[in-house]
Design a protein around this motif. Structure first.
Motif, short mmCIF file in Angstrom:
data_model
loop_
_atom_site.label_atom_id
_atom_site.label_comp_id
_atom_site.label_asym_id
_atom_site.label_seq_id
_atom_site.Cartn_x
_atom_site.Cartn_y
_atom_site.Cartn_z
N THR A 1 42.49 93.24 103.63
CA THR A 1 42.92 92.38 102.53
C THR A 1 43.17 90.97 103.05
N ILE B 1 29.31 91.49 105.02
CA ILE B 1 30.60 92.06 104.67
C ILE B 1 30.72 92.11 103.14
N THR C 1 28.46 90.14 98.32
CA THR C 1 28.44 90.34 99.77
C THR C 1 28.34 89.00 100.47
N ILE D 1 39.64 91.82 98.93
CA ILE D 1 39.53 93.09 99.67
C ILE D 1 38.08 93.22 100.16
N ILE E 1 34.87 94.01 98.09
CA ILE E 1 35.09 95.18 97.23
C ILE E 1 35.74 94.77 95.91
N ASP F 1 35.21 94.98 103.08
CA ASP F 1 34.94 96.22 103.81
C ASP F 1 34.22 95.85 105.10
N GLY G 1 36.99 99.30 108.56
CA GLY G 1 37.43 99.66 107.23
C GLY G 1 37.81 98.47 106.37
N ARG G 2 38.65 98.72 105.40
CA ARG G 2 39.01 97.70 104.41
C ARG G 2 40.09 96.76 104.95
#
Length: 321
Positions: free
Chosen positions: A169, A91, A117, A159, A94, A161, A166-167
């Protein structure tokens, strides 16, 4: 007959309309049934994907806080945040957004892009470095005074991804306290001459250290240079450690050896006077509840007393012979 024919025509129209409604209702029913089957299939696929990748929400929490360096100008803070990834796929992180505030007022904020990551089924401690510039804080928050301890709250948004979804938080918060250090006041109360000669004089500097801060100082190192009548008598170092309570006063005795004959005319001030002008400049190393600090010390234009060895208990001793 005409009346009867009319009735038959109306009857045929109604039958046609009912037939159309039945066809329309049947189509909508088939369409809704098809959509429901598609949604069932999508839900089935999502469940299978979740099971295949071992899906679970990543988590983040603050596990540590320390101050690598702090002085009168700035404090460098580091927050340790543990991020865990329960899936079998990496994961990416970001962005990391952070905000530090005190009493609801912003102190500093920042963004850390491309933070790395988190490996599959792995966990990583992410270090968030924060630099607090005291002049910036005091210029906008006039009620924050040097020597005080202020409460803080740090808000961090991670944040990430997540594939397919998707993203996401991950918000977290931590509260604590940050010091705004103030340099101690220092005073050379007296110079105790243990042994006096032109070639070599052994003396003890009696220093008074006043702690202006709202936290204790454990003094474990001192390095300074001393001037008497504008002549340097060399450097001095602390002989033993001492603790100075918050808003308290501590006393330090520092042995020093110097050669009066190198002072020129200033030697007569030492020989004949009960007092002498001095200056002192250096720094102290202290331990505090917030970590180690290196604080400057200094005073110019001070006046101190000179005491003979035989007059240890007499504060109004005569001049040195």
């Amino acid at each position: 007959m005409a009346s009867s024919d009319k009735l038959k025509v109306v009857d045929r129209d109604v039958k046609k309309k009912d037939h159309k409604d039945e066809k329309k209702g049947g189509f909508i029913g088939v369409l809704l049934g098809f959509i429901e089957k598609v949604m069932d299939f999508i839900r089935y696929i999502v469940v299978k994907i979740k099971g295949a990748i071992g899906f679970g929400m990543p988590t983040a929490k603050v596990t540590g806080f320390h101050i690598p360096s702090i002085n009168l100008k700035e404090a460098n803070l580091v927050f340790d945040v543990l991020v865990e990834n329960p899936t079998i796929i990496p994961i990416p992180l970001i962005d990391i957004n952070y905000l530090i505030e005190s009493g609801g007022r912003k102190l500093v904020s920042g963004l850390i892009p491309d933070a790395g990551t988190i490996h599959a089924h792995g966990k990583e401690t992410i270090k968030i470095p924060v630099n607090l510039i005291y002049d910036d804080i005091k210029s906008t928050h006039h009620d924050i005074r040097p020597g005080s301890i202020i409460p803080y709250r740090i808000k961090v948004d991670f944040i990430v991804d997540i594939p397919i979804f998707g993203r996401l938080t991950l918000p977290l918060e931590k509260t604590g306290e940050i010091p705004i250090p103030h340099k101690p006041d220092i005073d050379l109360e007296k110079i105790h001459l243990k042994r006096f000669s032109f070639e070599e004089t052994v003396a003890v500097l009696h220093l008074k250290l006043e702690n202006i801060n709202d936290f204790d100082l454990a003094l474990n190192g001192l390095d300074c240079e001393v001037w008497l009548s504008d002549e340097s008598i060399g450097g001095a170092e602390i002989a033993k450690s001492t603790k100075v309570d918050k808003k308290g006063i501590g006393y330090i005795d520092i042995p020093i050896t110097f050669r009066p004959k190198d002072f020129g005319s200033a030697i007569w001030d030492i020989i004949r006077s009960k007092s002498i002008h001095y200056a002192i400049k250096g720094h102290i190393n202290v331990d505090t509840p917030f970590g180690a600090m290196k604080l400057p010390i200094g005073k110019e234009g001070g006046t101190t007393r000179i005491k003979k060895n035989k007059d240890d208990d007499d504060d109004d001793d005569d001049e040195v012979p």
